[in-house]
Every structure is written in structure tokens, then in C-alpha cells.
Design a protein around this motif. Structure first.
Motif, PDB file in Angstrom:
ATOM      1  N   ALA A 100       0.860  -1.201   0.000  1.00 31.66           N
ATOM      2  CA  ALA A 100       0.000   0.000   0.000  1.00 31.66           C
ATOM      3  C   ALA A 100       0.891   1.245   0.000  1.00 31.66           C
ATOM      4  O   ALA A 100       2.111   1.142   0.102  1.00 31.66           O
ATOM      5  CB  ALA A 100      -0.892  -0.006   1.244  1.00 31.66           C
ATOM      6  N   THR A 104      -0.253   7.174  -5.461  1.00 31.84           N
ATOM      7  CA  THR A 104      -1.166   6.239  -6.140  1.00 31.84           C
ATOM      8  C   THR A 104      -0.595   5.824  -7.507  1.00 31.84           C
ATOM      9  O   THR A 104      -0.785   4.685  -7.940  1.00 31.84           O
ATOM     10  CB  THR A 104      -2.571   6.868  -6.339  1.00 31.84           C
ATOM     11  OG1 THR A 104      -2.416   8.154  -6.890  1.00 31.84           O
ATOM     12  CG2 THR A 104      -3.329   6.961  -5.040  1.00 31.84           C
ATOM     13  N   THR A 132      -2.709  -2.291  -3.114  1.00 34.95           N
ATOM     14  CA  THR A 132      -3.886  -1.445  -2.879  1.00 34.95           C
ATOM     15  C   THR A 132      -3.500   0.006  -3.197  1.00 34.95           C
ATOM     16  O   THR A 132      -2.364   0.260  -3.612  1.00 34.95           O
ATOM     17  CB  THR A 132      -4.319  -1.517  -1.400  1.00 34.95           C
ATOM     18  OG1 THR A 132      -3.247  -0.986  -0.621  1.00 34.95           O
ATOM     19  CG2 THR A 132      -4.610  -2.934  -0.956  1.00 34.95           C
ATOM     20  N   CYS A 133      -4.434   0.940  -2.980  1.00 40.21           N
ATOM     21  CA  CYS A 133      -4.156   2.387  -3.133  1.00 40.21           C
ATOM     22  C   CYS A 133      -3.798   2.781  -4.573  1.00 40.21           C
ATOM     23  O   CYS A 133      -3.049   3.739  -4.780  1.00 40.21           O
ATOM     24  CB  CYS A 133      -3.046   2.874  -2.213  1.00 40.21           C
ATOM     25  SG  CYS A 133      -3.266   2.512  -0.499  1.00 40.21           S
ATOM     26  N   MET A 162      -8.611   3.108  -6.820  1.00 41.82           N
ATOM     27  CA  MET A 162      -9.069   2.893  -5.444  1.00 41.82           C
ATOM     28  C   MET A 162      -8.980   4.172  -4.613  1.00 41.82           C
ATOM     29  O   MET A 162      -9.872   4.505  -3.846  1.00 41.82           O
ATOM     30  CB  MET A 162      -8.196   1.808  -4.826  1.00 41.82           C
ATOM     31  CG  MET A 162      -8.587   1.425  -3.443  1.00 41.82           C
ATOM     32  SD  MET A 162      -7.427   0.177  -2.900  1.00 41.82           S
ATOM     33  CE  MET A 162      -7.407   0.554  -1.192  1.00 41.82           C
ATOM     34  N   VAL A 168      -8.036   0.350   3.071  1.00 42.07           N
ATOM     35  CA  VAL A 168      -7.312  -0.435   2.056  1.00 42.07           C
ATOM     36  C   VAL A 168      -7.624  -1.933   2.157  1.00 42.07           C
ATOM     37  O   VAL A 168      -7.809  -2.595   1.138  1.00 42.07           O
ATOM     38  CB  VAL A 168      -5.772  -0.194   2.076  1.00 42.07           C
ATOM     39  CG1 VAL A 168      -5.421   1.232   1.777  1.00 42.07           C
ATOM     40  CG2 VAL A 168      -5.116  -0.644   3.347  1.00 42.07           C
ATOM     41  N   HIS A 190     -11.302  -2.517   1.016  1.00 39.65           N
ATOM     42  CA  HIS A 190     -11.380  -2.232  -0.416  1.00 39.65           C
ATOM     43  C   HIS A 190     -10.776  -3.385  -1.208  1.00 39.65           C
ATOM     44  O   HIS A 190     -11.330  -3.845  -2.208  1.00 39.65           O
ATOM     45  CB  HIS A 190     -10.624  -0.943  -0.723  1.00 39.65           C
ATOM     46  CG  HIS A 190     -11.299  -0.083  -1.730  1.00 39.65           C
ATOM     47  ND1 HIS A 190     -11.436  -0.455  -3.039  1.00 39.65           N
ATOM     48  CD2 HIS A 190     -11.894   1.130  -1.619  1.00 39.65           C
ATOM     49  CE1 HIS A 190     -12.073   0.489  -3.689  1.00 39.65           C
ATOM     50  NE2 HIS A 190     -12.384   1.460  -2.854  1.00 39.65           N
ATOM     51  N   HIS A 191      -9.627  -3.865  -0.751  1.00 39.15           N
ATOM     52  CA  HIS A 191      -8.929  -4.959  -1.443  1.00 39.15           C
ATOM     53  C   HIS A 191      -9.787  -6.221  -1.460  1.00 39.15           C
ATOM     54  O   HIS A 191      -9.731  -6.997  -2.415  1.00 39.15           O
ATOM     55  CB  HIS A 191      -7.593  -5.240  -0.749  1.00 39.15           C
ATOM     56  CG  HIS A 191      -6.694  -6.138  -1.530  1.00 39.15           C
ATOM     57  ND1 HIS A 191      -6.071  -5.753  -2.686  1.00 39.15           N
ATOM     58  CD2 HIS A 191      -6.321  -7.427  -1.329  1.00 39.15           C
ATOM     59  CE1 HIS A 191      -5.356  -6.752  -3.162  1.00 39.15           C
ATOM     60  NE2 HIS A 191      -5.496  -7.777  -2.361  1.00 39.15           N
TER      61      HIS A 191
END
Ligand code: NAD
Length: 345
Positions: free
Chosen positions: A111, A118, A132-133, A137, A288, A291-292
Motif C-alpha cells: 500500500a 497512487t 492497494t491504493c 481505489m 485499504v 477495499h482490497h
């Protein structure tokens, strides 16, 4: 190195070098018994490889504690990329890092962290799904700010009898991604702000937008306020500052706020209520991780809001046991991690 791994309970430590892109990276996996290790990737200069290893190990352990108290199905991990002193190719470097992450087969999910954006996560995502990120996202900072805001309300309720922040005076250190978003929430809730940052533009913006009072960097510790809110550096509660705080509560987003465990005890003796950093700043990790795993935004934000209840409950426990809040948080996190390890044996 092995001594550090042993004393922190780290499971494994991985190294990766790629001369073509200039990448030198380390991934520290503290725990995978509760699920894949998750944690940010730092991309900053280090004075030595040993310093980078120490940072990765220390931060990975912190992520395990954060995941455990947020009740997420993850262990803690952290990556550090040693920022090259000479010219390097940023895209190739992040792609190579993506291959490093992928080589661990999902045991570690990466992340954003200090020094990564990002767009870097997008480059990593060309090589691995364990990231992630990304731009799609988004940045976890607003969720961190929201969680800290809820934690500040819970702290105010516990100490002052009401979560209402109207006219509450807050000394805020650091107006970065989290600090500025938090200042906005606090201002909207009616709080009075005194702020500082090493960046004079951010301070000027906060003075204009939130009618904040500005103070010099070092003066923030001496501000007489209801709440001190650290959102900049780590280790700001240390032997040099601990006697200077003139507030009833310390609650903010910064990681590793206590320079050592003894500082939590010192705050307790001084009657200052301390919100354990890895509990109050877990909003970004919740964002994160969920979301993942494909959770909806409403579910994610609901869980971030639960930081209010978790922190309130921890305060009550600490009060009943007559112990520093930092001590109770550590004991709880260690117990959760130990139970998962025992269950797996
Ligand atoms: P950031 O780099 O965007 O902001 C940090 C701010 O602190 C910057 O504006 C910087 O100029 C300022 N600063 C640096 N040194 C200072 C000093 N001596 N005095 C005053 N201000 C100073 O970082 P961020 O993402 O906002 O994170 C802030 C803190 O919260 C960090 O400790 C970070 O590890 C922690 N944290 C962030 C997240 C997140 O989602 N971004 C999640 C959990 C924890």
C-alpha cells in the motif's frame, strides 16, 4: 538482524535487488496467522541498510497490532525501498518492486506510505494483484482522518463528558494528507484550531480556511489546549517533550507517537489521556484492507466509524485496571496475535 527478528516476533524478512532499475527493497512480514500481511511501502532515503531493516521490522510489527485491534483478517507487513541517491527510473523501479511483491505469492499486500503515491501503486499493479491504493481505489488518508475525528470525539466524551467539539481548543501538528483533512472536519465541528507545519503555505491555507492560529514548529508543544493532535512525525512524545504538554488529551494520526513505552506511563502519571496511535489511526488500513477484499464503501466507512466505540471501550478498560491506555492496547494486540498463532499450531 536475527536478534531484532526474534525480539519483535517477526516471521520473515525478504530482500530484492535489481541493478537495472536501481531497486533495493526489503519486505518484513511480522505475522500471517490472522491472514495475509498488509502494510505500506516507504520510499525514502536511509542512512544505511541496517537503518532500513530496523524501520521495516518495527513498522511491520506495528501493522500487526493495528490489524489485530481493528479486527481485520490480516497480519502486519511493511516494505521499504531505499531511495537511490543517484538517478533512477521510477516506473521500472516500481515495476520491479511489483515483481518482488508478487514473488511472495500473496503473503504480503502492499500500500501507499511515506514517499509513495497512487501512481506508484499503479505501476506495481502491472506486476501483481497484491497491491492497494491504486488511482482507481484512491488515497486512504481521508478515511484515516475520519477515524481520528471519531477517536477525538470518543476521547472528548470520556474526558469531558461530551463528544461535542464545539469550542474545544485543538493544537494540531502537521497539515499533510491526514492533518489537513482532519482540520477541515474539526473546524466544521466548531473546534478552535492552533496549527503548525514546516510548510508555511499549508499553515497559511489553514489560517485562511479554518481561522486557525499559527505557531512555530517547536511552540506547538507548549500551547495550552484541550487536545494535542499529532499528525506529522513519529516519536514526538519523548523525554524532551513529555513534560511540556499542556492538554487533557493526546489523540492524532501520527504513527509511533511514543518514543518508547515509558512515555505512555509518563502521560498516564501526568493525567493526560492518550489515544493509542495504532488504534485511532486505523481508518486508512481499514479502507485499504476492505477495499482490497471488495467491500462496499458504506461498509468500509461504517467500520471506520467504529473507532469511536473501540477507543471508548479501551479507555474504560484502562481506567478500571488503573493502567496506561498504551499498555492496555499493547496487551490486547499481543493477546490477539498470540491466540491466532496458538490456534494454528
Ligand atoms: P504527510 O507527509 O502528507 O503529512 C505530514 C505533514 O507533517 C506534512 O505537511 C509535513 O510538512 C508536516 N511536518 C513534518 N515535520 C514537521 C514538524 N517538525 N512540525 C510540524 N509539521 C511537520 O503524511 P500523512 O499521510 O498526512 O500522515 C501523517 C502521519 O499520520 C504520519 O505519521 C503517518 O505515518 C500517519 N498515518 C497516515 C496514514 C494515512 O492514511 N496517510 C495512516 C495512518 C497513519
Amino acid at each position: 538482524m536475527f536478534r531484532q527478528m526474534d525480539s519483535t516476533g517477526l516471521q520473515d524478512l525478504h530482500f530484492w535487488q535489481d541493478s537495472a532499475s536501481g531497486l533495493q527493497a526489503i519486505i518484513a512480514i511480522h505475522d500471517t496467522f490472522r491472514g495475509p500481511a498488509i502494510g505500506g511501502c516507504r520510499f525514502i532515503p536511509y542512512p544505511s541498510t541496517a537503518a532500513a531493516i530496523t524501520d521495516a521490522i518495527r513498522l511491520a510489527k506495528g501493522m500487526s497490532y493495528k490489524s489485530a485491534l481493528a479486527d481485520l483478517p490480516h497480519g502486519g507487513g511493511k516494505a521499504v525501498i531505499l531511495k537511490p541517491a543517484k538517478l533512477y527510473h521510477p516506473e521500472q523501479l516500481m515495476q520491479s518492486f511489483g515483481r518482488f511483491v508478487d514473488s511472495l505469492g500473496g503473503r504480503y499486500i502492499t500500500a501507499m506510505d511515506s514517499g509513495t503515491q497512487t501512481t506508484d501503486m499503479d505501476n506495481i499493479a502491472t506486476q501483481t494483484p497484491f497491491v492497494t491504493c491504486t488511482q482507481t481505489m484512491g488515497d486512504p488518508s481521508p478515511s484515516t482522518a475520519k477515524g481520528v475525528f471519531e477517536g477525538i470525539r470518543a476521547s472528548a466524551k470520556f474526558r469531558f463528558g461530551s463528544p461535542d467539539l464545539n469550542h474545544i481548543h485543538i493544537a494540531l501538528q502537521g497539515l499533510g494528507h491526514v492533518g489537513y483533512a482532519l482540520a477541515k472536519l474539526l473546524h466544521a465541528a466548531g473546534a478552535r484550531l492552533t496549527v503548525t507545519d514546516i510548510d508555511p503555505d499549508k499553515v497559511a491555507q489553514a489560517v485562511t480556511e479554518f481561522a486557525a492560529t499559527a505557531v512555530a514548529e517547536d511552540e506547538i508543544y507548549d500551547v495550552v489546549a484541550d487536545i494535542f493532535c499529532p499528525c506529522g512525525l513519529g516519536a514526538i512524545i519523548n523525554p524532551d517533550t513529555v513534560d511540556r504538554f499542556k492538554c487533557a488529551i493526546i489523540a492524532g494520526s501520527a504513527n509511533n507517537q511514543l518514543s518508547d513505552n515509558h512515555q505512555g506511563e509518563m502521560l498516564y502519571r501526568r493525567g493526560i489521556l492518550y489515544a493509542p496511535d495504532y488504534l485511532i489511526n486505523a481508518g486508512g488500513l481499514i479502507f485499504v484492507a476492505l477495499h482490497h477484499s471488495g467491500q462496499k464503501e458504506t461498509v468500509i466507512q461504517q467500520k471506520v466509524t467504529q473507532i469511536y466505540a473501540s477507543l471508548s471501550e479501551l479507555y474504560q478498560h484502562a481506567e478500571a485496571d488503573k493502567q496506561p491506555t498504551s499498555h492496555i492496547a499493547d496487551i490486547r494486540a499481543e493477546m490477539i496475535i498470540r491466540q491466532a498463532r496458538l490456534a494454528a499450531q
